[in-house]
Design a protein around this motif. Structure first.
Motif, mmCIF file in Angstrom:
data_model
loop_
_atom_site.group_PDB
_atom_site.id
_atom_site.type_symbol
_atom_site.label_atom_id
_atom_site.label_comp_id
_atom_site.label_asym_id
_atom_site.label_seq_id
_atom_site.Cartn_x
_atom_site.Cartn_y
_atom_site.Cartn_z
ATOM 1 N N PRO A 101 10.944 -20.427 -10.984
ATOM 2 C CA PRO A 101 11.400 -21.819 -10.840
ATOM 3 C C PRO A 101 10.602 -22.713 -11.787
ATOM 4 O O PRO A 101 9.469 -22.393 -12.159
ATOM 5 C CB PRO A 101 11.082 -22.149 -9.384
ATOM 6 C CG PRO A 101 11.012 -20.832 -8.702
ATOM 7 C CD PRO A 101 10.467 -19.871 -9.731
ATOM 8 N N ARG A 102 11.172 -23.813 -12.165
ATOM 9 C CA ARG A 102 10.456 -24.740 -13.034
ATOM 10 C C ARG A 102 9.194 -25.216 -12.327
ATOM 11 O O ARG A 102 9.169 -25.407 -11.110
ATOM 12 C CB ARG A 102 11.346 -25.914 -13.404
ATOM 13 C CG ARG A 102 12.460 -25.470 -14.345
ATOM 14 C CD ARG A 102 12.861 -26.601 -15.256
ATOM 15 N NE ARG A 102 13.742 -26.096 -16.296
ATOM 16 C CZ ARG A 102 13.326 -25.775 -17.520
ATOM 17 N NH1 ARG A 102 12.073 -25.926 -17.853
ATOM 18 N NH2 ARG A 102 14.179 -25.336 -18.414
ATOM 19 N N VAL A 103 8.142 -25.392 -13.105
ATOM 20 C CA VAL A 103 6.846 -25.771 -12.554
ATOM 21 C C VAL A 103 6.970 -27.053 -11.733
ATOM 22 O O VAL A 103 6.454 -27.141 -10.618
ATOM 23 C CB VAL A 103 5.803 -25.929 -13.682
ATOM 24 C CG1 VAL A 103 4.500 -26.479 -13.146
ATOM 25 C CG2 VAL A 103 5.576 -24.595 -14.376
ATOM 26 N N LEU A 104 7.660 -28.050 -12.273
ATOM 27 C CA LEU A 104 7.789 -29.327 -11.567
ATOM 28 C C LEU A 104 8.515 -29.144 -10.235
ATOM 29 O O LEU A 104 8.168 -29.787 -9.248
ATOM 30 C CB LEU A 104 8.499 -30.363 -12.449
ATOM 31 C CG LEU A 104 8.585 -31.767 -11.897
ATOM 32 C CD1 LEU A 104 7.217 -32.328 -11.520
ATOM 33 C CD2 LEU A 104 9.264 -32.689 -12.915
ATOM 34 N N THR A 105 9.489 -28.268 -10.173
ATOM 35 C CA THR A 105 10.180 -27.982 -8.914
ATOM 36 C C THR A 105 9.211 -27.363 -7.909
ATOM 37 O O THR A 105 9.156 -27.776 -6.750
ATOM 38 C CB THR A 105 11.380 -27.051 -9.157
ATOM 39 O OG1 THR A 105 12.311 -27.725 -10.004
ATOM 40 C CG2 THR A 105 12.067 -26.662 -7.862
ATOM 41 N N ASP A 106 8.415 -26.397 -8.356
ATOM 42 C CA ASP A 106 7.432 -25.762 -7.461
ATOM 43 C C ASP A 106 6.360 -26.738 -6.991
ATOM 44 O O ASP A 106 5.772 -26.539 -5.927
ATOM 45 C CB ASP A 106 6.761 -24.570 -8.157
ATOM 46 C CG ASP A 106 7.534 -23.283 -7.967
ATOM 47 O OD1 ASP A 106 8.473 -23.257 -7.145
ATOM 48 O OD2 ASP A 106 7.185 -22.297 -8.641
ATOM 49 N N LEU A 107 6.101 -27.780 -7.763
ATOM 50 C CA LEU A 107 5.075 -28.755 -7.395
ATOM 51 C C LEU A 107 5.636 -29.916 -6.577
ATOM 52 O O LEU A 107 4.978 -30.937 -6.409
ATOM 53 C CB LEU A 107 4.387 -29.292 -8.665
ATOM 54 C CG LEU A 107 3.583 -28.247 -9.436
ATOM 55 C CD1 LEU A 107 3.072 -28.825 -10.746
ATOM 56 C CD2 LEU A 107 2.432 -27.725 -8.590
ATOM 57 N N GLY A 108 6.847 -29.741 -6.048
ATOM 58 C CA GLY A 108 7.433 -30.748 -5.170
ATOM 59 C C GLY A 108 8.320 -31.757 -5.864
ATOM 60 O O GLY A 108 8.662 -32.784 -5.288
ATOM 61 N N GLY A 109 8.723 -31.458 -7.098
ATOM 62 C CA GLY A 109 9.528 -32.398 -7.874
ATOM 63 C C GLY A 109 11.006 -32.396 -7.556
ATOM 64 O O GLY A 109 11.763 -33.186 -8.106
ATOM 65 N N GLY A 110 11.435 -31.495 -6.685
ATOM 66 C CA GLY A 110 12.844 -31.446 -6.322
ATOM 67 C C GLY A 110 13.618 -30.442 -7.155
ATOM 68 O O GLY A 110 13.069 -29.770 -8.027
ATOM 69 N N GLY A 111 14.895 -30.376 -6.878
ATOM 70 C CA GLY A 111 15.759 -29.421 -7.558
ATOM 71 C C GLY A 111 16.451 -30.023 -8.759
ATOM 72 O O GLY A 111 16.181 -31.151 -9.174
ATOM 73 N N LEU A 112 17.348 -29.257 -9.296
ATOM 74 C CA LEU A 112 18.132 -29.653 -10.460
ATOM 75 C C LEU A 112 18.801 -31.008 -10.206
ATOM 76 O O LEU A 112 19.369 -31.234 -9.142
ATOM 77 C CB LEU A 112 19.179 -28.580 -10.734
ATOM 78 C CG LEU A 112 19.943 -28.658 -12.038
ATOM 79 C CD1 LEU A 112 18.998 -28.531 -13.226
ATOM 80 C CD2 LEU A 112 20.984 -27.539 -12.086
ATOM 81 N N ARG A 113 18.679 -31.905 -11.155
ATOM 82 C CA ARG A 113 19.267 -33.263 -11.136
ATOM 83 C C ARG A 113 18.582 -34.218 -10.162
ATOM 84 O O ARG A 113 19.040 -35.324 -9.961
ATOM 85 C CB ARG A 113 20.764 -33.199 -10.857
ATOM 86 C CG ARG A 113 21.552 -32.486 -11.936
ATOM 87 C CD ARG A 113 23.049 -32.499 -11.617
ATOM 88 N NE ARG A 113 23.737 -31.478 -12.359
ATOM 89 C CZ ARG A 113 23.887 -30.218 -11.979
ATOM 90 N NH1 ARG A 113 23.402 -29.801 -10.839
ATOM 91 N NH2 ARG A 113 24.538 -29.355 -12.735
ATOM 92 N N GLU A 114 17.498 -33.798 -9.502
ATOM 93 C CA GLU A 114 16.767 -34.708 -8.614
ATOM 94 C C GLU A 114 15.665 -35.408 -9.401
ATOM 95 O O GLU A 114 15.159 -34.877 -10.384
ATOM 96 C CB GLU A 114 16.176 -33.946 -7.429
ATOM 97 C CG GLU A 114 17.239 -33.412 -6.487
ATOM 98 C CD GLU A 114 16.656 -32.680 -5.292
ATOM 99 O OE1 GLU A 114 17.406 -31.943 -4.650
ATOM 100 O OE2 GLU A 114 15.458 -32.829 -5.002
ATOM 101 N N THR A 115 15.314 -36.593 -8.957
ATOM 102 C CA THR A 115 14.244 -37.353 -9.611
ATOM 103 C C THR A 115 12.914 -37.003 -8.954
ATOM 104 O O THR A 115 12.739 -37.214 -7.757
ATOM 105 C CB THR A 115 14.505 -38.871 -9.485
ATOM 106 O OG1 THR A 115 15.773 -39.155 -10.079
ATOM 107 C CG2 THR A 115 13.415 -39.669 -10.181
ATOM 108 N N PRO A 116 11.976 -36.465 -9.733
ATOM 109 C CA PRO A 116 10.685 -36.097 -9.144
ATOM 110 C C PRO A 116 9.871 -37.316 -8.743
ATOM 111 O O PRO A 116 9.965 -38.375 -9.365
ATOM 112 C CB PRO A 116 9.985 -35.314 -10.252
ATOM 113 C CG PRO A 116 10.733 -35.582 -11.493
ATOM 114 C CD PRO A 116 12.068 -36.133 -11.132
ATOM 115 N N SER A 117 9.067 -37.153 -7.716
ATOM 116 C CA SER A 117 8.190 -38.228 -7.257
ATOM 117 C C SER A 117 7.035 -38.408 -8.236
ATOM 118 O O SER A 117 6.723 -37.517 -9.034
ATOM 119 C CB SER A 117 7.629 -37.898 -5.873
ATOM 120 O OG SER A 117 6.751 -36.785 -5.962
ATOM 121 N N ALA A 118 6.370 -39.547 -8.135
ATOM 122 C CA ALA A 118 5.188 -39.805 -8.960
ATOM 123 C C ALA A 118 4.107 -38.768 -8.668
ATOM 124 O O ALA A 118 3.402 -38.320 -9.577
ATOM 125 C CB ALA A 118 4.670 -41.220 -8.710
#
Length: 187
Positions: free
Chosen positions: A23-40
């Motif tokens: 999975p994308r690193v940002l997704t694994d770090l709680g950034g959400g899934g495809l097309r979601e806006t990651p949190s700060a």
């Protein structure tokens, strides 16, 4: 791990956090899934993880799109095909791209990062710090804070110049929440 390998092996390390098979690193770090806006917070965790990656001996590798802060999906095939979706480069997050460019300049520009030498300095709670390069002037203290609150890091004896801001510190230095510093020993 670095104590188990000869310096020549550490210098040739192929370091990565994510790849086309994860999975994308940002997704694994709680950034959400495809097309979601990651949190700060997720974006801060991505920047912190990449700062650790770039400070390690060896070559730092990133999977295409990590430098833009792209997210993906989790799961087994066929979901894992979404790790490789066509990238929309025009949606690249400028602050994340700027961060990776800074890390690249520091990796190349700091002499200590060309050395395979790695020495542990501190690992307590959310604080992690290690030394890179030959001991003395020019060595780098790579310091990281995985807490959301700012913390103070005791410094080794001597004067330490922040490689990004240029300020010199002695005794201790503040690390912002989810923050990092590369501090170079100066005369």
């Amino acid at each position: 791990m670095y104590a188990a390998y000869p310096e020549a092996v550490a210098a040739m390390g192929f370091n990565l956090i994510g790849s086309h098979d994860t999975p994308r690193v940002l997704t694994d770090l709680g950034g959400g899934g495809l097309r979601e806006t990651p949190s700060a917070e997720a974006l801060a965790r991505l920047k912190l993880a990449s700062a650790v990656l770039y400070a390690l001996p060896g070559a730092s590798f990133i999977f295409q799109g990590e430098e833009c802060g792209f997210t993906g999906e989790r799961g087994e095939w066929p979901v894992n095909e979404l790790y490789r979706y066509p990238l929309q480069w025009e949606r690249c997050r400028a602050d994340v791209l700027q961060h990776y460019r800074l890390l690249g300049r520091l990796k190349v520009g700091l002499q200590a990062f060309r050395s395979p030498l790695f020495r542990s300095y501190l690992g307590e709670g959310p604080l992690l710090a290690f030394l890179r390069g030959e001991p003395g002037v020019g060595e780098v203290l790579a310091a990281f804070n995985n807490a959301s609150a700012s913390l103070r890091l005791p410094l080794p004896p001597g004067r330490w110049r922040d490689a990004v801001e240029g300020r010199v510190y002695q005794g201790q230095v503040a690390l912002a929440g989810m923050g990092w510093r590369y501090l170079e020993r100066v005369p």
